[in-house]
Design an enzyme around this catalytic site. Structure first.
Site, PDB file in Angstrom:
ATOM      1  CG  HIS A  47      93.152 -30.432  97.336  1.00 59.82           C
ATOM      2  ND1 HIS A  47      91.811 -30.181  97.139  1.00 59.82           N
ATOM      3  CD2 HIS A  47      93.803 -29.693  96.382  1.00 59.82           C
ATOM      4  CE1 HIS A  47      91.660 -29.355  96.122  1.00 59.82           C
ATOM      5  NE2 HIS A  47      92.849 -29.030  95.653  1.00 59.82           N
ATOM      6  CG  ASP A  77      89.203 -31.078  99.227  1.00 65.46           C
ATOM      7  OD1 ASP A  77      90.281 -30.981  99.834  1.00 65.46           O
ATOM      8  OD2 ASP A  77      89.062 -30.763  98.024  1.00 65.46           O
ATOM      9  CB  SER A 158      91.925 -25.826  94.456  1.00 63.35           C
ATOM     10  OG  SER A 158      91.816 -26.723  93.387  1.00 63.35           O
TER      11      SER A 158
END
Length: 302
Positions: A47, A77, A158
């Site tokens: 992402h 992911d 992230s």
């Protein structure tokens, strides 16, 4: 005081080992962190990358490296980046095995959201076996055995590293689950297989079976006879899917897939990679107190 000093020394040592190997990445419109995992190779979240094909990695010491996207896998992911000049990257981290984690174990989250200095937080594994729903187009999947930690995570973290007390990276930070909770994709045998496929082919080919289930206990009589304690209870069998065509039904308790014992969805998903496409897959279920064997032929997940 001695315990606090020991804790502090551990966190400091992990931070010193990991921080310089985590970059801030700017990929298209996305940004986040990435971990150096091999020679000229970084791992981040899918992402973070989105649909972009190249970008830049910035390290805390001021080093900058141009990177290209080697492959992305939205259903886990995960994404892999390659440096145009591998010698611009620091030495890689040591990868651990998230399957060996236990609840309460110390973990350290390292990110580089600004590319100026590493962001380090510490906490414990607060839960294991969490599920993270993901999607790619019309295809949906659940990332199983996601690590939940109370080490504070920020959006810019992230793609950063979650490390154990020996500075082995056991997860890739992926989401903030709530106040004081974060989630990380586990680094384990399945993850390594995904990363290898992304490096080799730029994508992950997956086989499709068409079942949705949840772990469930095996009845005592069966558990005693066959030495099983858990299986995967099918909550739904997708109409027209290979599983439906093979005769699997909602309510079946799956015990074996491909002659291997399964206890959860991960046990099934671990067998549904490209080499399973079009190959007969034996499935053993407990149905109405009786063992039932079926053979499904997975198709390719598109």
């Amino acid at each position: 005081m001695d315990e606090l000093d020991s804790y502090s020394r551990t966190v400091t040592a992990v931070a010193a080992e990991i921080t310089g190997k985590v970059a801030a990445v700017r990929i298209g419109r996305g940004s986040g962190s990435a971990v150096v995992t091999g020679d000229g190779v970084l791992v981040t979240n899918a992402h973070v990358v989105g649909d972009a094909r190249d970008g830049r990695a910035d390290f805390g010491d001021g080093t900058q490296a141009s990177v290209v996207v080697a492959g992305t896998d939205p259903l886990s992911d995960l994404a892999v980046l390659r440096a145009r000049r591998p010698d611009e990257l620091p030495q890689p981290v040591e990868l651990g095995d998230a399957d060996k984690l236990v609840v309460g174990q110390l973990v350290v989250a390292v990110g580089n959201p600004l590319g100026l200095a590493g962001s380090v937080t510490a906490g414990v594994v607060s839960a294991l076996g969490r599920s993270l729903p993901t999607r790619s187009g019309r295809a949906g999947r659940v990332v199983e055995d996601v690590i939940q930690t109370d080490a504070a995570l920020n959006p810019g973290n992230s793609g950063g590293a979650l490390a154990d007390h020996r500075a082995r990276v056991v997860g890739i930070n992926t989401a903030v689950a709530g106040v004081g909770l974060g989630l990380a994709v586990p680094v384990n045998a399945t993850t390594r297989r995904i990363l290898a496929a992304l490096l080799a082919d730029g994508r992950v080919r997956r086989a499709y079976l068409g079942v949705i289930g949840t772990p469930a206990p095996v009845p005592a009589s069966v558990a005693e006879k066959y030495g099983r304690t858990e299986g995967l209870r099918l909550a739904e069998v997708i109409s027209g899917s290979p599983a439906a065509q093979a005769g699997l039904r909602a309510g079946d308790l799956v015990l074996d897939v491909g002659r291997r014992q399964v206890r959860d969805a991960q046990g099934v998903q671990a067998q549904l990679f490209g080499d399973a496409i079009g190959v007969p897959l034996p499935v053993t279920v407990l149905r109405n107190g009786a063992m039932v064997d079926v053979v499904a032929v997975p198709t390719e997940l598109s």
